[in-house]
Design a protein around this motif. Structure first.
Motif, mmCIF file in Angstrom:
data_model
loop_
_atom_site.group_PDB
_atom_site.id
_atom_site.type_symbol
_atom_site.label_atom_id
_atom_site.label_comp_id
_atom_site.label_asym_id
_atom_site.label_seq_id
_atom_site.Cartn_x
_atom_site.Cartn_y
_atom_site.Cartn_z
ATOM 1 N N GLN A 1 31.971 80.848 -0.427
ATOM 2 C CA GLN A 1 31.624 81.766 -1.499
ATOM 3 C C GLN A 1 32.301 81.406 -2.822
ATOM 4 O O GLN A 1 31.993 82.003 -3.858
ATOM 5 N N ARG B 1 18.594 85.299 1.743
ATOM 6 C CA ARG B 1 19.510 85.227 2.886
ATOM 7 C C ARG B 1 20.758 86.042 2.581
ATOM 8 O O ARG B 1 21.587 85.638 1.781
ATOM 9 N N PRO B 2 20.900 87.192 3.219
ATOM 10 C CA PRO B 2 22.084 88.036 2.973
ATOM 11 C C PRO B 2 23.366 87.330 3.419
ATOM 12 O O PRO B 2 23.340 86.416 4.255
ATOM 13 N N ASN B 3 24.484 87.752 2.870
ATOM 14 C CA ASN B 3 25.771 87.136 3.204
ATOM 15 C C ASN B 3 26.086 87.188 4.687
ATOM 16 O O ASN B 3 26.766 86.310 5.220
ATOM 17 N N HIS B 4 25.609 88.190 5.378
ATOM 18 C CA HIS B 4 25.969 88.346 6.782
ATOM 19 C C HIS B 4 25.113 87.502 7.730
ATOM 20 O O HIS B 4 25.353 87.489 8.928
ATOM 21 N N THR C 1 23.012 83.879 8.999
ATOM 22 C CA THR C 1 22.914 82.418 8.932
ATOM 23 C C THR C 1 21.476 81.958 8.762
ATOM 24 O O THR C 1 21.222 80.772 8.591
#
Length: 347
Positions: free
Chosen positions: A43, A146-149, A151
């Motif tokens: 990040q 694609r959300p942070n949580h 893959t």
């Protein structure tokens, strides 16, 4: 489609692609490295900084990572051109590297892939001389993200196709308004290819808007030379449109003096349309035989291996793990130790 070994990621793919350039032309004059990807590994820290070390570049190089879905390599190329225009003695190394991975048993699963493309932007280009006109288009669309949580990405397939067509058309209209060449004055078109038929859809859409009267067979024939690498690799996100360009350059067509368009799209959505002309001696800078060898040397995997690789990508403890030695590529990803990523040469 290509899938990555357990000890491969966007850093190792990108470093391997860029190594070919430095082996041939050296690093003299390279003061900027731009790494375009939507497969982020951190990040905060740029994936390009890891590549910088693996390639043995000196300390006087700026390194930055760019992200906007599949579009950001084109942004990197344009930013690089501005840097070179300011100081023609500089070269900018651009790397586009991505891994397209989706949930198993979904409609998107067959459109996975992985790949990297690297190129330098210089004052005396060997492959494509950029023309000044370009067109851009941005609209906030939830077609792919694609959300942070997660893959894997979330895709609204129908919305994504519509958003792609609207954005490319909007960028082309903007290109024309800024003095760009008319549709029929462009010899070849390279499109972002999440799947190869998308390029045909996009070209037919632009041809209809331009009133060119091209029939479907003629449209497909003009796009076919750009699809060879993407058809074998699958979706490579930021690298895709430049794999289309590379397939065209490596092909049998004589492109000297021809005008080539790049229609770059990134979901969410940003698009750019630009053109360039191919220099007379462009073939002397190609390595088509080596590209073919790299593709042919890939190792086929069976279902069980594919499923194991997909499972390995979902780490139970992402802060500490080792990867199995699998890749024969020049660099490998060794895993994570105390939240620090480990990269090393394979020999």
């Amino acid at each position: 489609m290509s899938v990555v070994a357990e000890d491969e990621d966007v850093v190792t793919l990108g470093a391997a692609a860029a190594q070919q350039i430095l082996a041939r032309g050296g690093a003299d004059g390279v003061r900027t490295l731009m790494f375009a990807t939507e497969t982020g590994i951190d990040q905060s820290k740029s994936a390009g900084v890891y590549v910088h070390r693996l390639l043995g570049l000196g300390p006087n190089v700026r390194v930055v990572e760019l992200k906007q879905a599949c579009y950001s390599a084109t942004a990197a190329m344009q930013f690089a051109a501005a840097l070179v225009a300011r100081d023609p003695s500089e070269k900018v190394l651009v790397i586009a590297s991505d891994i397209a991975r989706y949930e198993l048993d979904t409609a998107a699963e067959p459109t996975q892939g992985a790949g990297a493309v690297a190129f330098t932007v210089t004052a005396n280009p060997a492959l494509l001389e950029l023309e000044p006109a370009n067109g851009v288009y941005t609209e906030d669309v939830m077609d792919f993200w694609r959300p942070n949580h997660s893959t894997t990405a979330i895709v609204d397939g129908k919305t994504s196709i519509t958003a792609y067509l609207d954005a490319v058309a909007g960028a082309f209209d903007d290109y024309l308004s800024r003095g760009g060449a008319p549709f029929d004055a462009i010899d070849w078109f390279c499109y972002h290819q999440p799947f190869t038929k998308m390029a045909v859809k996009a070209h037919r859409h632009l041809a209809d808007r331009a009133g060119s009267g091209a029939d479907p067979a003629a449209v497909a024939a003009r796009i076919e030379p750009t699809t060879g690498y993407n058809r074998r690799i699958g979706n490579s996100y930021t690298a895709s449109v430049y794999l289309a360009l590379l397939a065209l350059l490596d092909g049998a067509e004589d492109l000297a003096g021809k005008r080539v368009a790049i229609a770059s799209y990134g979901s969410g959505a940003v698009a750019e349309f630009l053109t360039g002309t191919v220099p007379a001696n462009y073939r002397t800078a190609l390595r088509a035989a080596e590209n073919e060898r790299r593709l042919a040397d890939r190792v086929p995997v069976d279902d069980a291996t594919y499923l194991a690789l997909q499972d390995a990508a979902r780490r139970r403890d992402p802060s500490n793990y080792e990867t199995a030695r699998q890749t024969p590529a020049p660099f490998r990803f060794g895993g994570v130790r105390d939240d620090q990523r480990i990269y090393e040469p394979t020999v």
